[in-house]
Design a protein around this motif. Structure first.
Motif, mmCIF file in Angstrom:
data_model
loop_
_atom_site.group_PDB
_atom_site.id
_atom_site.type_symbol
_atom_site.label_atom_id
_atom_site.label_comp_id
_atom_site.label_asym_id
_atom_site.label_seq_id
_atom_site.Cartn_x
_atom_site.Cartn_y
_atom_site.Cartn_z
ATOM 1 N N GLN A 44 0.827 -1.201 0.000
ATOM 2 C CA GLN A 44 0.000 0.000 0.000
ATOM 3 C C GLN A 44 0.859 1.249 0.000
ATOM 4 O O GLN A 44 1.859 1.337 0.697
ATOM 5 N N SER B 5 -10.814 0.678 -0.491
ATOM 6 C CA SER B 5 -10.722 -0.784 -0.450
ATOM 7 C C SER B 5 -10.662 -1.325 -1.867
ATOM 8 O O SER B 5 -11.438 -0.912 -2.727
ATOM 9 N N GLN B 6 -9.740 -2.248 -2.080
ATOM 10 C CA GLN B 6 -9.596 -2.877 -3.382
ATOM 11 C C GLN B 6 -9.805 -4.373 -3.264
ATOM 12 O O GLN B 6 -9.365 -5.000 -2.301
ATOM 13 N N LYS B 7 -10.424 -4.944 -4.291
ATOM 14 C CA LYS B 7 -10.576 -6.392 -4.380
ATOM 15 C C LYS B 7 -10.365 -6.839 -5.807
ATOM 16 O O LYS B 7 -10.853 -6.161 -6.728
ATOM 17 N N SER B 9 -7.218 -8.663 -3.471
ATOM 18 C CA SER B 9 -5.924 -8.248 -2.979
ATOM 19 C C SER B 9 -4.799 -8.887 -3.793
ATOM 20 O O SER B 9 -3.768 -8.277 -4.060
ATOM 21 N N CYS B 23 -12.738 -1.090 -6.792
ATOM 22 C CA CYS B 23 -12.230 -0.058 -5.894
ATOM 23 C C CYS B 23 -13.408 0.669 -5.263
ATOM 24 O O CYS B 23 -14.244 1.239 -5.978
ATOM 25 N N ASP B 26 -14.795 5.284 0.805
ATOM 26 C CA ASP B 26 -15.759 5.506 1.886
ATOM 27 C C ASP B 26 -16.419 6.879 1.822
ATOM 28 O O ASP B 26 -17.220 7.229 2.695
ATOM 29 N N GLY B 106 -5.392 2.940 -2.517
ATOM 30 C CA GLY B 106 -5.872 1.694 -1.949
ATOM 31 C C GLY B 106 -4.715 0.762 -1.665
ATOM 32 O O GLY B 106 -3.545 1.092 -1.888
ATOM 33 N N GLU B 107 -5.067 -0.456 -1.211
ATOM 34 C CA GLU B 107 -4.037 -1.410 -0.794
ATOM 35 C C GLU B 107 -3.349 -2.070 -1.980
ATOM 36 O O GLU B 107 -2.323 -2.725 -1.820
#
Lengths: 116, 114
Positions: A44, B5-7, B9, B23, B26, B106-107
């Motif tokens: 990150q 938040s990313q999916k 990972s 992505c 919030d 994001g991550e």
């Protein structure tokens, strides 16, 4: 076009000591932002510190501070009291101020190792 | 700041297939960006995604290979199409915060194509 140069591919520091990471940039703009991002092994990108070019005062965030030299187009990051958790890739980045949509231009990064 | 938040990972993908990365932010943001980070390299911008309009692609990236959706102010997807091993990278979603000053990330999604 703007360019960002990080001339130190790797740096090493003893825990609790101070280290400075170098960054230079090239731009014809007068107003812009400069950033340091940290990327640990988790991948990150974490914002470390931000500097607005119109501000003469150097930005500080706890143990992190910058030396911003606008005329020299230099933007170094100083990490004081280095901790093991500071080990990461550090990227210097530039973004012009002229509009809200302009992209970040990144340097090639400096890998910082912290020796216990 | 913004929480992004990313999916997924991480994923391992077969050559020739496509994968969509999601992505979620919030808070409502106007500007979202997709970056690629190839192994051992810095970040390269793929495209800028604005809600309600077509994404703007950087030189070297095309919509057929990297289609992007931006259905609302808190969500975006990036699809990597017809993948090859050269597409093995970390793909990062980022947003411009509401102040217009700072871009947050994001991550990341780590894709390996085999």
């Amino acid at each position: 076009a703007q360019t960002v140069t990080q001339s130190q591919p790797e740096m090493s520091v003893q825990e609790a000591e101070t280290v400075t990471l170098s960054c230079t940039y090239d731009t014809s703009e007068s107003d812009y932002y400069l950033f340091w991002y940290k990327q640990p092994p988790s991948r990150q990108m974490i914002l470390v510190i931000r500097q607005e070019a119109y501000k003469q005062q150097n930005a500080t965030e706890n143990r992190f501070s910058v030396n911003f030299q606008k005329a020299a187009k230099s933007f170094s990051l100083k990490i004081s009291d280095s901790q093991l958790g500071d080990a990461a890739m550090y990227f210097c980045a530039y973004r012009p101020y002229k509009s809200s949509g302009d992209k970040l231009t990144f340097g090639t990064g400096t890998r910082l190792a912290v020796r216990p | 700041s913004a929480v992004i938040s990313q999916k997924p990972s991480r994923d391992i993908c077969q050559r020739g297939t496509s994968l969509t990365i999601q992505c979620q932010v919030d808070s409502q943001v106007t500007m979202m960006f997709w970056y690629r980070q190839q192994p051992g390299q810095s970040l390269t911008l793929i495209a800028t995604a604005n809600q309600g309009s077509e994404a703007t692609y950087e030189s070297g990236f095309v919509i057929d290979k990297f289609p992007i959706s931006r259905p609302n102010l808190t969500f975006s997807t990036l699809t990597v199409s017809n993948m090859s091993p050269e597409d093995s990278s970390i793909y990062l979603c980022s947003v411009l915060d509401r102040s217009g000053n700072t871009i947050y990330f994001g991550e990341g999604s780590w894709l390996t194509v085999v």
